[in-house]
Design a protein around this motif. Structure first.
Motif, PDB file in Angstrom:
ATOM      1  N   VAL A 146       0.875  -1.723   0.553  1.00 45.84           N
ATOM      2  CA  VAL A 146       0.014   0.253   0.215  1.00 45.84           C
ATOM      3  C   VAL A 146       0.542   1.651  -0.377  1.00 45.84           C
ATOM      4  O   VAL A 146       0.581   2.247  -0.839  1.00 45.84           O
ATOM      5  N   ASP A 147       1.977   1.302   0.513  1.00 49.69           N
ATOM      6  CA  ASP A 147       2.454   2.509   0.581  1.00 49.69           C
ATOM      7  C   ASP A 147       3.643   2.829   0.069  1.00 49.69           C
ATOM      8  O   ASP A 147       3.777   3.814  -0.609  1.00 49.69           O
ATOM      9  N   PHE A 148       3.640   1.515  -1.038  1.00 51.11           N
ATOM     10  CA  PHE A 148       4.498   1.729  -1.927  1.00 51.11           C
ATOM     11  C   PHE A 148       3.673   2.029  -3.228  1.00 51.11           C
ATOM     12  O   PHE A 148       4.373   2.901  -4.196  1.00 51.11           O
ATOM     13  N   TYR A 149       2.675   1.862  -4.046  1.00 49.10           N
ATOM     14  CA  TYR A 149       1.763   2.547  -4.436  1.00 49.10           C
ATOM     15  C   TYR A 149       1.360   3.714  -4.142  1.00 49.10           C
ATOM     16  O   TYR A 149       1.748   4.566  -5.004  1.00 49.10           O
ATOM     17  N   ARG A 150       1.814   3.885  -2.711  1.00 53.33           N
ATOM     18  CA  ARG A 150       0.754   5.767  -2.895  1.00 53.33           C
ATOM     19  C   ARG A 150       1.882   6.349  -2.781  1.00 53.33           C
ATOM     20  O   ARG A 150       1.905   7.955  -3.402  1.00 53.33           O
ATOM     21  N   GLU A 151       3.509   5.752  -2.307  1.00 54.46           N
ATOM     22  CA  GLU A 151       4.336   7.078  -2.384  1.00 54.46           C
ATOM     23  C   GLU A 151       4.179   7.579  -3.962  1.00 54.46           C
ATOM     24  O   GLU A 151       5.237   8.381  -4.711  1.00 54.46           O
ATOM     25  N   HIS A 152       3.907   6.483  -5.371  1.00 56.40           N
ATOM     26  CA  HIS A 152       4.407   6.515  -6.674  1.00 56.40           C
ATOM     27  C   HIS A 152       2.392   7.077  -7.408  1.00 56.40           C
ATOM     28  O   HIS A 152       2.169   7.248  -8.553  1.00 56.40           O
ATOM     29  N   GLY A 153       1.457   7.738  -6.405  1.00 56.63           N
ATOM     30  CA  GLY A 153       1.270   8.087  -6.642  1.00 56.63           C
ATOM     31  C   GLY A 153      -0.300   6.886  -7.541  1.00 56.63           C
ATOM     32  O   GLY A 153      -1.465   7.892  -8.371  1.00 56.63           O
ATOM     33  N   VAL A 154      -0.490   5.901  -7.426  1.00 57.04           N
ATOM     34  CA  VAL A 154      -1.482   4.939  -7.791  1.00 57.04           C
ATOM     35  C   VAL A 154      -2.668   4.550  -6.725  1.00 57.04           C
ATOM     36  O   VAL A 154      -2.281   4.720  -5.578  1.00 57.04           O
ATOM     37  N   GLU A 155      -3.900   4.486  -6.842  1.00 61.26           N
ATOM     38  CA  GLU A 155      -4.916   4.443  -5.901  1.00 61.26           C
ATOM     39  C   GLU A 155      -5.312   2.774  -5.977  1.00 61.26           C
ATOM     40  O   GLU A 155      -4.876   1.422  -6.366  1.00 61.26           O
ATOM     41  N   VAL A 156      -5.267   2.531  -4.688  1.00 60.23           N
ATOM     42  CA  VAL A 156      -4.656   1.234  -3.605  1.00 60.23           C
ATOM     43  C   VAL A 156      -5.694   0.895  -2.920  1.00 60.23           C
ATOM     44  O   VAL A 156      -5.434   1.826  -2.088  1.00 60.23           O
ATOM     45  N   VAL A 157      -5.712  -0.134  -3.394  1.00 59.35           N
ATOM     46  CA  VAL A 157      -6.766  -0.905  -1.789  1.00 59.35           C
ATOM     47  C   VAL A 157      -6.431  -2.310  -1.132  1.00 59.35           C
ATOM     48  O   VAL A 157      -5.890  -3.064  -2.384  1.00 59.35           O
ATOM     49  N   HIS A 158      -5.740  -2.290   0.231  1.00 57.00           N
ATOM     50  CA  HIS A 158      -4.874  -3.560   0.665  1.00 57.00           C
ATOM     51  C   HIS A 158      -6.070  -4.580   0.843  1.00 57.00           C
ATOM     52  O   HIS A 158      -6.990  -4.160   1.935  1.00 57.00           O
ATOM     53  N   VAL A 159      -6.493  -5.925   0.049  1.00 60.85           N
ATOM     54  CA  VAL A 159      -8.055  -6.678   0.225  1.00 60.85           C
ATOM     55  C   VAL A 159      -7.636  -7.442   0.878  1.00 60.85           C
ATOM     56  O   VAL A 159      -8.147  -9.179   1.984  1.00 60.85           O
ATOM     57  N   GLY A 160      -5.883  -8.369   1.249  1.00 54.93           N
ATOM     58  CA  GLY A 160      -5.768  -9.266   1.847  1.00 54.93           C
ATOM     59  C   GLY A 160      -5.247 -10.365   0.471  1.00 54.93           C
ATOM     60  O   GLY A 160      -6.218 -10.638   0.383  1.00 54.93           O
ATOM     61  N   HIS A 161      -5.007 -11.405   1.355  1.00 58.34           N
ATOM     62  CA  HIS A 161      -4.904 -12.327   0.547  1.00 58.34           C
ATOM     63  C   HIS A 161      -5.709 -13.512   0.729  1.00 58.34           C
ATOM     64  O   HIS A 161      -5.959 -14.136   1.926  1.00 58.34           O
ATOM     65  N   PRO A 162      -6.303 -14.008  -0.409  1.00 63.99           N
ATOM     66  CA  PRO A 162      -7.044 -14.399  -0.670  1.00 63.99           C
ATOM     67  C   PRO A 162      -6.965 -16.378  -0.512  1.00 63.99           C
ATOM     68  O   PRO A 162      -7.527 -17.143  -0.171  1.00 63.99           O
ATOM     69  N   LEU A 163      -5.222 -16.835  -0.259  1.00 59.67           N
ATOM     70  CA  LEU A 163      -5.532 -18.263   0.068  1.00 59.67           C
ATOM     71  C   LEU A 163      -6.064 -18.182   1.705  1.00 59.67           C
ATOM     72  O   LEU A 163      -5.312 -19.603   1.539  1.00 59.67           O
ATOM     73  N   VAL A 164      -6.177 -17.435   2.333  1.00 65.15           N
ATOM     74  CA  VAL A 164      -6.252 -17.528   3.759  1.00 65.15           C
ATOM     75  C   VAL A 164      -7.388 -18.251   4.075  1.00 65.15           C
ATOM     76  O   VAL A 164      -7.271 -19.445   4.978  1.00 65.15           O
ATOM     77  N   ASP A 165      -8.107 -17.951   3.078  1.00 63.34           N
ATOM     78  CA  ASP A 165      -9.770 -19.281   2.802  1.00 63.34           C
ATOM     79  C   ASP A 165      -9.437 -20.040   2.002  1.00 63.34           C
ATOM     80  O   ASP A 165     -10.184 -21.026   2.503  1.00 63.34           O
ATOM     81  N   GLU A 166      -8.737 -19.936   1.207  1.00 65.31           N
ATOM     82  CA  GLU A 166      -8.469 -21.095   0.638  1.00 65.31           C
ATOM     83  C   GLU A 166      -7.976 -22.259   0.428  1.00 65.31           C
ATOM     84  O   GLU A 166      -8.008 -23.462   0.562  1.00 65.31           O
ATOM     85  N   VAL A 167      -6.942 -22.001   1.226  1.00 66.29           N
ATOM     86  CA  VAL A 167      -5.406 -23.751   2.334  1.00 66.29           C
ATOM     87  C   VAL A 167      -6.504 -23.270   3.751  1.00 66.29           C
ATOM     88  O   VAL A 167      -6.805 -22.818   4.277  1.00 66.29           O
TER      89      VAL A 167
END
Length: 374
Positions: A146-167
């Motif tokens: 998130v911080d990396f993309y915000r520093e470069h002016g990209v709109e970003v949303v942290h959604v979390g890793h889907p593997l937590v539900d898959e595995v």
């Protein structure tokens, strides 16, 4: 009804795309989805213009072999965008293809949501400029992105890793069989045909070497994007009696004392199941030199990157040979202290990936974009 282009070019991306589409359908009702993906995406009712297995390869020289087909699929996707005029594009991982596609979609003023960030924070950082120009919203798996993309002016949303539900959380065979007479090995050679060709013969030869020291039963876990015929041919050439598993891969891994694993998302899956593993990675020579020049990371396996230390043995290029793999594998099978220490660290992987619901949060972010467009 919303019309959406979805492009997922690998087995893990296909699975994550399918879960996102299913969650989005629950929020919005019926959807018209078309694009590139695999069996998982097709199972949601999406119309596949091409199957991801046609162009899922690793490395520069490997890409050259499928380049004509990749170009044809690329043109077909753009033609269908012109014809169908979708509301939104969801591009899932697969950056060499998808970032190029994003440029064209931006020219056509089609909003783009990019799900699962390319590792621009690790290599080819020049891609961030392309992303800033062409991607409307990045949906990322890890908080530090998130911080990396915000520093470069990209709109970003942290959604979390889907593997937590898959595995699923499954009991490990080590917890019920701490002193086995027969060791079960899971071989996970990857989700692309080129990976399987490079790694499965090494894994089979490694299993044979381990089998000369201790009794073993080996099983190959086949990804849905890999042809069974390719696996059977390589197994046949090895002369080993090996079971091929396509279903219940998580149960197979949890029921294994050791996994030999291709680098990639599978290392996180194996880690979440706390199965001891040795990670292998091999590229053709020029692809490897190019990667060495571009990549600046302390480790190459996702499980070690998530844990922020080299917990799991990693064998790269020439080191990924049957002698070294067998050495590391036998060490983990025989050395109880080393194995328990590794499994204790692997038990942290699930927590590091965050809470569940990643696919639902990704769908909510896409749903918000669609609402903004309406």
């Amino acid at each position: 009804m919303s019309r959406i282009l979805v492009v997922a070019g690998e087995a893990s991306g296909d699975l994550h795309a399918a879960r996102l589409v299913s969650a989005l359908s629950e929020r919005r009702g019926s959807l018209e989805v078309f694009g590139l993906g695999g069996d998982e995406l097709a199972s949601t009712g999406a119309e596949l213009l091409a199957h991801s297995r046609e162009i899922a390869v690793v490395g520069i020289t490997e890409v050259l072999k499928i380049l004509p087909r990749a170009r044809a699929i690329y043109r077909e996707l753009l033609d269908e965008v012109d014809e169908r005029n979708p509301d939104l594009a969801i591009l899932v991982d697969f950056p060499d293809f998808n970032l190029r596609l994003a440029k064209k979609l931006a020219e056509q003023e089609l909003p783009v949501a990019y799900y699962i960030s390319p590792q621009v924070w690790a290599w080819r950082k020049g891609r961030i400029e392309t992303i800033a120009r062409t991607v409307d919203r990045m949906l990322v798996l890890f908080p530090f992105e998130v911080d990396f993309y915000r520093e470069h002016g990209v709109e970003v949303v942290h959604v979390g890793h889907p593997l937590v539900d898959e595995v699923p959380e499954l009991p490990s065979i080590w917890d019920r069989d701490a002193d086995p007479e027969l060791f079960r090995l899971a071989l996970l050679p990857g989700s692309r045909g080129s990976e399987v060709a490079a790694l499965l013969p090494v894994m089979l030869a490694s299993a044979a070497r381990i089998g000369r020291e201790v009794p073993v039963k080996a099983r190959v876990v086949r990804a849905p994007t890999v042809e069974e015929g390719q696996i059977r041919q390589l197994v046949g050439e090895s002369g080993l009696e090996v079971e091929i598993v396509a279903e219940d891969r998580f149960a197979t891994v949890a029921d294994s004392h050791l996994a030999l694993c291709a680098s990639g998302t599978a290392t996180l899956e194996v880690g979440m199941l706390t199965t001891p593993m040795v990670v292998l990675y091999r590229l053709q020579f020029w692809s490897y030199l190019f990667a060495r020049w571009l990549v600046d990371l302390p480790a190459f396996s996702l499980v070690n990157l998530v844990l922020e230390e080299r917990v799991v043995p990693e064998l790269l290029q020439r080191e990924a040979n049957p002698r070294r793999v067998a050495e590391e594998g036998l060490r983990l099978l025989r050395d109880g202290e080393a194995r328990r220490g590794l499994r204790s660290k692997l038990a942290e992987v699930r927590e590091r990936l965050g809470e569940g619901g990643g696919s639902r949060r990704a769908a909510a972010a896409v749903d918000e974009m669609l609402e903004e467009l309406s």
